[in-house]
Design a protein around this motif. Structure first.
Motif, PDB file in Angstrom:
ATOM      1  N   ASP A   1      25.009  42.060  44.777  1.00  0.00           N
ATOM      2  CA  ASP A   1      26.076  41.304  43.756  1.00  0.00           C
ATOM      3  C   ASP A   1      27.247  40.881  44.592  1.00  0.00           C
ATOM      4  OD1 ASP A   1      24.423  42.013  41.586  1.00  0.00           O
ATOM      5  OD2 ASP A   1      25.303  43.702  41.299  1.00  0.00           O
TER       6      ASP A   1
ATOM      7  N   TRP B   1      31.761  32.566  40.832  1.00  0.00           N
ATOM      8  CA  TRP B   1      32.317  32.567  39.307  1.00  0.00           C
ATOM      9  C   TRP B   1      31.074  33.872  38.681  1.00  0.00           C
ATOM     10  CZ3 TRP B   1      29.773  31.282  34.790  1.00  0.00           C
ATOM     11  CH2 TRP B   1      30.526  31.465  33.351  1.00  0.00           C
ATOM     12  N   VAL B   2      31.634  34.604  38.105  1.00  0.00           N
ATOM     13  CA  VAL B   2      30.896  35.894  37.386  1.00  0.00           C
ATOM     14  C   VAL B   2      31.428  35.500  35.866  1.00  0.00           C
ATOM     15  CG1 VAL B   2      30.345  38.332  37.074  1.00  0.00           C
ATOM     16  CG2 VAL B   2      30.718  37.385  39.207  1.00  0.00           C
ATOM     17  N   LYS B   3      30.285  35.493  35.062  1.00  0.00           N
ATOM     18  CA  LYS B   3      30.545  35.131  33.623  1.00  0.00           C
ATOM     19  C   LYS B   3      31.102  36.400  33.080  1.00  0.00           C
ATOM     20  CE  LYS B   3      27.918  33.657  29.508  1.00  0.00           C
ATOM     21  NZ  LYS B   3      26.540  33.421  29.099  1.00  0.00           N
ATOM     22  N   GLY B   4      32.177  35.990  32.453  1.00  0.00           N
ATOM     23  CA  GLY B   4      32.865  36.918  31.457  1.00  0.00           C
ATOM     24  C   GLY B   4      33.923  37.560  32.096  1.00  0.00           C
ATOM     25  N   ASP B   5      34.017  37.405  33.441  1.00  0.00           N
ATOM     26  CA  ASP B   5      35.237  37.807  34.096  1.00  0.00           C
ATOM     27  C   ASP B   5      36.071  37.039  34.952  1.00  0.00           C
ATOM     28  OD1 ASP B   5      36.682  39.711  35.794  1.00  0.00           O
ATOM     29  OD2 ASP B   5      34.985  40.943  36.309  1.00  0.00           O
ATOM     30  N   ARG B   6      37.400  37.218  34.783  1.00  0.00           N
ATOM     31  CA  ARG B   6      38.173  36.269  35.240  1.00  0.00           C
ATOM     32  C   ARG B   6      38.776  36.604  36.852  1.00  0.00           C
ATOM     33  NH1 ARG B   6      43.403  35.747  31.357  1.00  0.00           N
ATOM     34  NH2 ARG B   6      43.973  34.422  33.251  1.00  0.00           N
TER      35      ARG B   6
ATOM     36  N   TYR C   1      35.515  36.549  42.706  1.00  0.00           N
ATOM     37  CA  TYR C   1      34.362  37.202  43.530  1.00  0.00           C
ATOM     38  C   TYR C   1      33.870  36.600  44.552  1.00  0.00           C
ATOM     39  CZ  TYR C   1      33.759  40.307  39.436  1.00  0.00           C
ATOM     40  OH  TYR C   1      33.742  41.508  38.499  1.00  0.00           O
TER      41      TYR C   1
END
Length: 107
Positions: free
Chosen positions: A41, A76-81, A84
């Motif tokens: 990940d 970009w990781v959905k739901g996290d600002r 990454y």
């Protein structure tokens, strides 16, 4: 990742750190690249600091250097600002940029 592969993974991360340190870039740069390379990940600065037992500031500086060489890209990781990162596999480009940086330092 299976736990029986963890010691081998740790040896590769350490070896990458030793290699980058030999070239004068610092151990953390190699360790971060190899850790992210082996991670399934994307990794955040918090993840890197925790897993490699380094400060978030050191992780940030090394990530910026790796981004400049084209070794990492921000994802970009959905739901996290948080930011990454994933590795790129353009090894020729990475080596060329790192060598330009090394030569530039010595000139």
């Amino acid at each position: 990742m299976k736990t029986d592969l963890q010691p081998l993974r740790e040896r590769y991360i350490d070896a990458a750190g030793q290699l980058t340190q030999t070239f004068g870039f610092g151990r953390i740069i190699g360790q971060i690249y190899m850790h992210i390379y082996f991670s399934a990940d994307p990794q955040s600065l918090d993840d890197l600091a925790e897993r490699l037992h380094i400060s978030k500031g050191s992780a940030s500086m090394a990530v910026r250097q790796l981004e400049a060489w084209g070794a990492l890209r921000q994802v970009w990781v959905k739901g996290d600002r948080r930011d990454y990162y994933q590795t790129t596999e353009e090894f020729g480009r990475i080596i060329r940029k790192a060598l330009q940086d090394l030569i530039g330092r010595h000139m």
